[in-house]
Design a protein around this motif. Structure first.
Motif, PDB file in Angstrom:
ATOM      1  N   UNK A 309       0.830  -1.212   0.000  1.00 50.23           N
ATOM      2  CA  UNK A 309       0.000   0.000   0.000  1.00 50.23           C
ATOM      3  C   UNK A 309       0.862   1.259   0.000  1.00 50.23           C
ATOM      4  N   UNK A 310       1.876   1.281   0.854  1.00 48.40           N
ATOM      5  CA  UNK A 310       2.728   2.468   0.944  1.00 48.40           C
ATOM      6  C   UNK A 310       3.697   2.579  -0.232  1.00 48.40           C
ATOM      7  N   UNK A 311       4.089   1.448  -0.823  1.00 46.94           N
ATOM      8  CA  UNK A 311       4.913   1.512  -2.042  1.00 46.94           C
ATOM      9  C   UNK A 311       4.115   2.152  -3.172  1.00 46.94           C
ATOM     10  N   UNK A 312       2.853   1.811  -3.251  1.00 49.24           N
ATOM     11  CA  UNK A 312       1.982   2.423  -4.264  1.00 49.24           C
ATOM     12  C   UNK A 312       1.900   3.929  -4.052  1.00 49.24           C
ATOM     13  N   UNK A 313       1.798   4.356  -2.786  1.00 49.63           N
ATOM     14  CA  UNK A 313       1.738   5.789  -2.493  1.00 49.63           C
ATOM     15  C   UNK A 313       3.061   6.487  -2.842  1.00 49.63           C
ATOM     16  N   UNK A 314       4.176   5.747  -2.735  1.00 50.58           N
ATOM     17  CA  UNK A 314       5.474   6.340  -3.084  1.00 50.58           C
ATOM     18  C   UNK A 314       5.542   6.701  -4.562  1.00 50.58           C
ATOM     19  N   UNK A 315       4.684   6.102  -5.361  1.00 47.92           N
ATOM     20  CA  UNK A 315       4.644   6.412  -6.799  1.00 47.92           C
ATOM     21  C   UNK A 315       3.713   7.590  -7.097  1.00 47.92           C
ATOM     22  N   UNK A 316       3.104   8.141  -6.055  1.00 52.32           N
ATOM     23  CA  UNK A 316       2.188   9.273  -6.236  1.00 52.32           C
ATOM     24  C   UNK A 316       2.912  10.461  -6.858  1.00 52.32           C
ATOM     25  N   UNK A 317       2.173  11.309  -7.528  1.00 51.25           N
ATOM     26  CA  UNK A 317       2.749  12.519  -8.109  1.00 51.25           C
ATOM     27  C   UNK A 317       2.775  13.671  -7.107  1.00 51.25           C
ATOM     28  N   UNK A 339      11.632  -7.624   6.618  1.00 51.01           N
ATOM     29  CA  UNK A 339      10.754  -6.583   6.075  1.00 51.01           C
ATOM     30  C   UNK A 339      11.436  -5.903   4.895  1.00 51.01           C
ATOM     31  N   UNK A 340      12.751  -5.718   4.996  1.00 53.49           N
ATOM     32  CA  UNK A 340      13.487  -5.121   3.883  1.00 53.49           C
ATOM     33  C   UNK A 340      13.333  -5.983   2.625  1.00 53.49           C
ATOM     34  N   UNK A 341      13.420  -7.281   2.802  1.00 60.52           N
ATOM     35  CA  UNK A 341      13.245  -8.195   1.664  1.00 60.52           C
ATOM     36  C   UNK A 341      11.836  -8.087   1.082  1.00 60.52           C
ATOM     37  N   UNK A 342      10.860  -7.912   1.974  1.00 60.40           N
ATOM     38  CA  UNK A 342       9.476  -7.743   1.512  1.00 60.40           C
ATOM     39  C   UNK A 342       9.346  -6.462   0.689  1.00 60.40           C
ATOM     40  N   UNK A 343       9.956  -5.387   1.158  1.00 62.51           N
ATOM     41  CA  UNK A 343       9.926  -4.127   0.421  1.00 62.51           C
ATOM     42  C   UNK A 343      10.531  -4.316  -0.971  1.00 62.51           C
ATOM     43  N   UNK A 344      11.620  -5.055  -1.048  1.00 62.00           N
ATOM     44  CA  UNK A 344      12.275  -5.312  -2.340  1.00 62.00           C
ATOM     45  C   UNK A 344      11.368  -6.141  -3.246  1.00 62.00           C
ATOM     46  N   UNK A 345      10.788  -7.213  -2.688  1.00 62.17           N
ATOM     47  CA  UNK A 345       9.918  -8.096  -3.494  1.00 62.17           C
ATOM     48  C   UNK A 345       8.709  -7.346  -4.044  1.00 62.17           C
ATOM     49  N   UNK A 346       8.209  -6.405  -3.267  1.00 60.87           N
ATOM     50  CA  UNK A 346       7.013  -5.667  -3.683  1.00 60.87           C
ATOM     51  C   UNK A 346       7.324  -4.500  -4.627  1.00 60.87           C
ATOM     52  N   UNK A 347       8.606  -4.372  -4.994  1.00 60.20           N
ATOM     53  CA  UNK A 347       8.970  -3.324  -5.944  1.00 60.20           C
ATOM     54  C   UNK A 347       9.373  -2.011  -5.306  1.00 60.20           C
ATOM     55  N   UNK A 351      10.558   1.603  -7.100  1.00 60.94           N
ATOM     56  CA  UNK A 351       9.760   2.813  -6.849  1.00 60.94           C
ATOM     57  C   UNK A 351      10.631   3.965  -6.367  1.00 60.94           C
ATOM     58  N   UNK A 352      11.584   3.669  -5.484  1.00 58.39           N
ATOM     59  CA  UNK A 352      12.472   4.706  -4.961  1.00 58.39           C
ATOM     60  C   UNK A 352      13.394   5.251  -6.047  1.00 58.39           C
ATOM     61  N   UNK A 353      13.911   4.351  -6.892  1.00 56.68           N
ATOM     62  CA  UNK A 353      14.793   4.782  -7.982  1.00 56.68           C
ATOM     63  C   UNK A 353      14.029   5.670  -8.962  1.00 56.68           C
ATOM     64  N   UNK A 354      12.767   5.359  -9.183  1.00 62.28           N
ATOM     65  CA  UNK A 354      11.951   6.191 -10.081  1.00 62.28           C
ATOM     66  C   UNK A 354      11.755   7.589  -9.514  1.00 62.28           C
ATOM     67  N   UNK A 355      11.576   7.679  -8.203  1.00 63.62           N
ATOM     68  CA  UNK A 355      11.442   8.998  -7.581  1.00 63.62           C
ATOM     69  C   UNK A 355      12.745   9.782  -7.730  1.00 63.62           C
ATOM     70  N   UNK A 356      13.875   9.096  -7.582  1.00 65.06           N
ATOM     71  CA  UNK A 356      15.185   9.747  -7.653  1.00 65.06           C
ATOM     72  C   UNK A 356      15.579  10.122  -9.083  1.00 65.06           C
ATOM     73  N   UNK A 376      19.711   3.728   3.155  1.00 69.15           N
ATOM     74  CA  UNK A 376      19.422   2.965   4.374  1.00 69.15           C
ATOM     75  C   UNK A 376      18.934   1.555   4.091  1.00 69.15           C
ATOM     76  N   UNK A 377      18.203   1.385   2.988  1.00 71.37           N
ATOM     77  CA  UNK A 377      17.600   0.084   2.702  1.00 71.37           C
ATOM     78  C   UNK A 377      18.481  -0.815   1.839  1.00 71.37           C
ATOM     79  N   UNK A 378      19.339  -0.225   1.014  1.00 71.02           N
ATOM     80  CA  UNK A 378      20.017  -1.026  -0.011  1.00 71.02           C
ATOM     81  C   UNK A 378      21.527  -1.146   0.136  1.00 71.02           C
ATOM     82  N   UNK A 379      22.171  -0.161   0.726  1.00 74.10           N
ATOM     83  CA  UNK A 379      23.632  -0.144   0.706  1.00 74.10           C
ATOM     84  C   UNK A 379      24.268  -1.219   1.585  1.00 74.10           C
TER      85      UNK A 379
END
Length: 557
Positions: A309-317, A339-347, A351-356, A376-379
């Motif tokens: 749900x929150x990943x979808x919101x991260x794609x908001x304009x 949870x980090x793995x779940x965030x990755x699996x859900x895209x 989503x973060x790279x698209x925002x950047x 914080x999540x990937x490095x």
């Protein structure tokens, strides 16, 4: 019939008369509180078309009789002519109870329908520099209207209350001190009249922003009504409730109450609804973010689908929605690999790279938050870094290192600095992408912190043989390093960092030759003589049979 105006004047006069009394001060303050409540109730009834009602007439007569008795007690306290302290204390307690009964009776009359729409005189709001007593009287008047008024009177009282508390912080303190007003506001959150509910939610939202009064709201049982507003209130009411909950849950002690009343489900429903406005979604995300610190609640959120749900919101304009959702994702996954793995699996990474992405329409603030979350999540994982590279993150980071505004550029440098310390593969990829020539440009920055990050990152990159060869191929790179080393204004810290990079370059034949054949060798020798860290090592690496004897003095000094 006894005049309502007469009763108001008598009560007001009695209040004034009681102020100079120096004995039984606490008792008289209680009496004044009740008199002010009574006066505001009577004022609310004045000029209504129902004042000819015989019940009301009889009540006013009883109030005037009590006021007369109170005058007698006040006179004896002023003159100190009472017969005994215990007896007077008892008489004053009886008087408090009488006035309390009159207030309740007035309330009963009004709720029975005797007070009709809309002609009550409104007490004027005190001026900016009004005394506290005047403000208390005004708040008690508003309190009475909220208690016994009809719909329009309650609505107007709430509007006036909101206007006052948003104007000056000091008024919030006085409001909270007025007994029962917080309890009434909490009860109005459950009003079936949406307009009343909305205005109450707005006032509560202001009060909840003060740390000193959060415990008062919690003590009044506000969490349940706020959750019920989230579930079934109007959009405006929900916004006020969500903002209040966001402030109240900054203290994790209140997290369980929100969860117990079904708050997590209500908040997630708001976040998934396409009809929810930004002004509602953002504080809803904020509440969820505050709740993830409780592990059991975090698990429940995950089970309820909070991450996708929150990943979808991260794609908001919308910038505010993007930032709120990214903050949530970062918080929920920060210390939990599963949870980090779940965030990755859900895209989440995509989503973060698209925002950047510099090609996106996102704002600088959204990009900064996305980059912070990516770090914080990937490095911490080589696998996630490879995924980032596959999504084009390296090119994006290099773009902002070259072209970003100051804030994004500095964050990009910090990210590049952290990436350099990861793996050989990452260093090679950064060298191939062109990071080294960009890092060189930061070596003469005004900020020592920036110079240091750039130097350490560059030193890390040129530790890879392939990168060293690429770096020294451009004469400008080596020449610029030597030029900076020669600058008198360069401090010892900067010189040490530059020498560290040059030491790495001497591991490459072409690099060693370019440094040795430059016009800066004498400067390096002087640094060695001055015991600058690693300068002697650099001179040793640069020495050849041709000038070894010239440098012999340095080696044995």
């Amino acid at each position: 019939m006894c005049s309502l105006r007469q009763a108001i004047e008598v009560i007001s006069s009695l209040i004034s008369y009681s102020h100079p009394i120096k004995v039984f001060v606490v008792k008289w303050q209680l009496i004044r509180n009740k008199l002010e409540e009574l006066c505001s109730s009577l004022t609310a009834l004045e000029n209504c078309d129902s004042i000819q009602n015989p019940i009301l007439s009889g009540m006013i007569s009883a109030i005037l009789a009590s006021a007369s008795d109170c005058y007698d007690l006040a006179r004896r306290c002023v003159d100190l002519s009472y017969s005994g302290k215990l007896l007077m204390q008892s008489d004053l307690d009886v008087m408090v109870a009488k006035f309390e009964r009159h207030v309740k009776n007035l309330f009963g009359i009004c709720t029975a329908g005797i007070l009709t729409q809309g002609f009550a005189i409104v007490v004027s709001r005190p001026g900016v520099n009004a005394r506290k007593d005047d403000m208390r009287f005004y708040f008690r008047d508003l309190l009475t209207r909220m208690k016994i008024g009809d719909l329009e009177m309650k609505r107007q009282a709430l509007l006036n209350l909101y206007d006052v508390v948003v104007e000056d912080d000091k008024y919030v303190k006085i409001l909270v001190e007025v007994g029962d007003i917080v309890n009434i506001l909490v009860s109005l959150l459950d009003s079936v009249e949406l307009e009343i509910q909305q205005e109450a939610a707005k006032v509560v939202s202001v009060i909840s922003g003060f740390d000193s009064y959060k415990s008062v709201l919690i003590g009044a049982g506000i969490i349940g009504p706020l959750i019920r507003v989230l579930e079934s209130g109007s959009e405006i009411s929900k916004e006020g409730a969500a903002r209040s909950l966001q402030k109240l849950t900054e203290n994790s002690d209140n997290a369980w109450s929100v969860s117990a009343y079904g708050g997590v489900t209500a908040l997630l429903k708001i976040c998934t609804s396409a009809d929810s406005r930004t002004a509602l979604v953002c504080p809803a995300c904020g509440v969820l973010r505050n709740l993830v610190g409780v592990d059991e609640i975090k698990r429940f959120m995950i089970e309820e689908g909070a991450v996708p749900t929150l990943i979808k919101l991260a794609r908001s304009k919308d910038e505010a929605v993007q930032i709120s959702s990214i903050e949530f994702l970062q918080n929920i996954a920060s210390v939990d690999e599963s949870v980090r793995q779940l965030v990755v699996r859900e895209g989440g990474i995509r989503a973060l790279v698209r925002v950047f992405d510099p090609k996106s329409a996102c704002t600088s603030k959204s990009r900064e938050m996305a980059l912070w979350a990516i770090e914080n999540l990937c490095f911490s994982s080589a696998g996630y870094i490879i995924m980032l590279m596959n999504y084009g993150f390296m090119d994006q980071l290099l773009f902002f290192l070259r072209n970003g505004d100051v804030s994004v550029q500095e964050l990009a440098l910090k990210a590049a600095f952290r990436l350099c310390g990861k793996s050989e593969e990452t260093k090679k990829a950064m060298g191939d992408a062109g990071f080294m020539s960009e890092l060189v440009k930061f070596l003469d920055a005004k900020s020592f912190e920036v110079r240091e990050m750039a130097a350490v990152a560059l030193s890390s990159l040129v530790s890879v043989p392939k990168n060293r060869k690429r770096f020294v191929q451009d004469d400008r790179n080596v020449g610029f390093l030597l030029q900076l080393l020669d600058q008198e204004e360069a401090n010892s810290g900067s010189k040490k960092l530059l020498i560290s990079i040059l030491l790495s370059l001497t591991s490459c034949n072409s690099g060693r030759k370019k440094i040795a054949s430059s016009g800066y060798l004498k400067n390096i020798e002087k640094l060695a003589e001055a015991e600058v860290s690693d300068a002697k090592r650099l001179v040793r690496k640069l020495s050849t049979n041709r000038f070894r004897s010239i440098l012999n003095v340095i080696w044995h000094s």
